[in-house]
Design an enzyme around this catalytic site. Structure first.
Site, PDB file in Angstrom:
ATOM      1  CB  CYS A   1     -44.161  62.955  64.494  1.00 27.17           C
ATOM      2  SG  CYS A   1     -45.692  62.201  64.574  1.00 27.17           S
ATOM      3  CB  CYS A  23     -34.452  69.941  77.891  1.00 28.77           C
ATOM      4  SG  CYS A  23     -35.271  71.313  77.248  1.00 28.77           S
TER       5      CYS A  23
END
Ligand SMILES: [Zn+2]
Length: 452
Positions: free
Chosen positions: A222, A410
């Site tokens: 998550c 990233c």
């Protein structure tokens, strides 16, 4: 009666005592305060005084006091479940408050189990809270669950899920399972010692559904993939509901049924899941007869020590001002990398190297391979956004830079490494991934830049 096969009994019959002290021994009668507190339960014939006594005498362990553990424990405490154990080693951080409804801003920095116990005790003084400020692993799980009637899995990592599953199967405890990711969640009850109320067959366990853990890193958490906070309330409430049903012996428990929920489509679906007779833990010839090394089995740690440290720092910063943004990093090595980072010079560049390339006016093509929503949170000036997922569609654009040096970054270095590998496979020679991604950049080069 169809429910008899999985009916539970809690506590033992007691001789009649007048007004027994609440904290000693099983509850045999309700006092006036309790009648008043629980009257919405008492008026339900399916619960009544007997059912409320079962709740008050029940012992439930909730593993994880996070997104799921919060609504689960709130509803169970409100319902008068007499003993609630909470197992969690984490502290409350500002980013928990988006979904972890047990906690408030003043709790930031406190161990979750302590803040939770205080809130739940305030909600219902009838409840005995047992704080287990520990990670759950093979060395403690058997002792941890022994005294509880129902175990609830509200964890967020695979080693703990397999660990809790195996221990529950071995000790014949029902395991009320829930998980959430992004806009979706799922719920079921694993209990191979009990029967599927629809088929009369033994129920499955977590291993029957997922015999093998996913490849390390293949399933985002998550923290990596995000989660809509409200989902925690939906799935956690369903887990609390299944727990109360098990305690009361009420209705059809979700044994052998996996219920999935998509909040985007507002759709629940039910899938039949069956016990695998060859399951290594609940099958006919089990080979797992005691807890194993789950970190080795799953190839990932139960708790990433780095993330725990970051949570503590985030909480510290929030408590002492600074909007949760990091102070300049002091714990980096001379190259500006986290201690122990396995740097691969043939594949990677450090943020400091990229910074000096920029400062020296060196010409290179700087690609940010995250998603547009991440780019909006924070980005480095001069980068071109080409999400990893859209690499194939953008290959012609990238080919225009094939003769140049290319640097890809990233969030923390995983996706950019995949991007780099894909480009090299496509014939690109001078392409490297920026180690640590923009999170490390925002620690070392742009201190104060968002950590997300
Ligand atoms: Zn199984």
């Amino acid at each position: 009666m169809p429910t008899s096969a999985w009916f539970f009994f809690f506590g033992e019959a007691m001789t009649q005592t007048l007004n027994p002290p609440r904290s000693q021994g099983p509850v045999t009668q309700l006092d006036n305060d309790q009648v008043n507190r629980y009257k919405r339960h008492l008026i339900l014939p399916e619960v009544g005084i007997e059912g409320q006594k079962k709740l008050l005498n029940a012992k439930v362990l909730c593993i994880g006091a996070g997104g799921l553990g919060c609504p689960i424990s709130l509803y169970l405490a409100a319902a008068g479940v007499g003993t609630i154990g909470l197992a969690d080693v984490d502290v409350v951080s500002p980013s928990n408050l988006q979904r972890q409804v047990l906690f408030g801003t003043k709790d930031v920095g406190e161990p979750k189990v302590e803040a939770a116990a205080r809130r739940l005790k305030d909600l219902n003084p009838d409840v005995k809270l047992i704080e287990h400020k520990t990670i759950v692993n093979s060395s403690n799980v058997m002792d941890l669950i022994r005294d509880y009637d129902v175990i609830i899995d509200g964890t967020d990592n695979f080693p703990t899920r397999y660990c809790v599953n195996d221990a529950c199967v071995l000790q014949k405890k029902p395991n009320v399972y829930g998980s959430i990711f992004r806009f979706e969640g799922m719920v079921t009850v694993f209990a191979p010692h009990l029967k599927n109320p629809d088929t009369g067959e033994q129920g499955p366990c977590y291993r029957c559904m997922y015999p093998e853990p996913p490849d390390p890193g293949s399933v985002p958490s998550c923290a990596e993939g995000g989660v809509l906070g409200v989902i925690c309330g939906t799935i956690g409430s369903l887990q609390a509901n299944e727990t109360v049903k098990l305690i009361l012996g009420l209705g059809r428990p979700a044994i052998g049924r996996l219920i999935t929920y998509s909040s985007v489509d507002m759709e629940f679906r039910t899938y039949k899941i069956r016990r695998d007779p060859n399951c290594p833990v609940c099958g006919n010839h089990p080979t797992i007869t005691k807890p194993i090394d789950y970190e080795q089995f799953c190839g990932v740690p139960i708790l990433d020590p780095k993330s725990l440290e970051e949570t503590k720092q985030e909480a510290q910063r929030a408590k002492h001002g600074g909007n949760g943004q990091p102070a300049p990093a002091s714990n980096l090595d001379p190259r500006g990398l986290p201690p122990g980072y396995a740097f691969r010079p043939d594949w990677e560049v450090t943020p400091r190297e990229v910074k000096s390339m920029l400062d020296n006016g060196e010409k290179f093509y700087f690609v940010d391979c995250r998603l547009p929503n991440e780019y909006q949170i924070t980005h480095i000036a001069g980068t071109e956004l080409i999400p990893l997922q859209q690499l194939a569609q953008n290959i012609d654009k990238l080919r225009q830079h094939q003769g140049e040096k290319i640097v890809v970054h990233c969030k923390s270095g995983g996706r950019s490494m995949q991007f780099t590998q894909a480009l090299r496979q496509a014939g690109f020679k001078d392409v490297k991934s920026m180690a640590g991604g923009i999170l490390l950049w925002n620690k070392d080069i742009n201190p104060g830049g968002p950590q997300y």
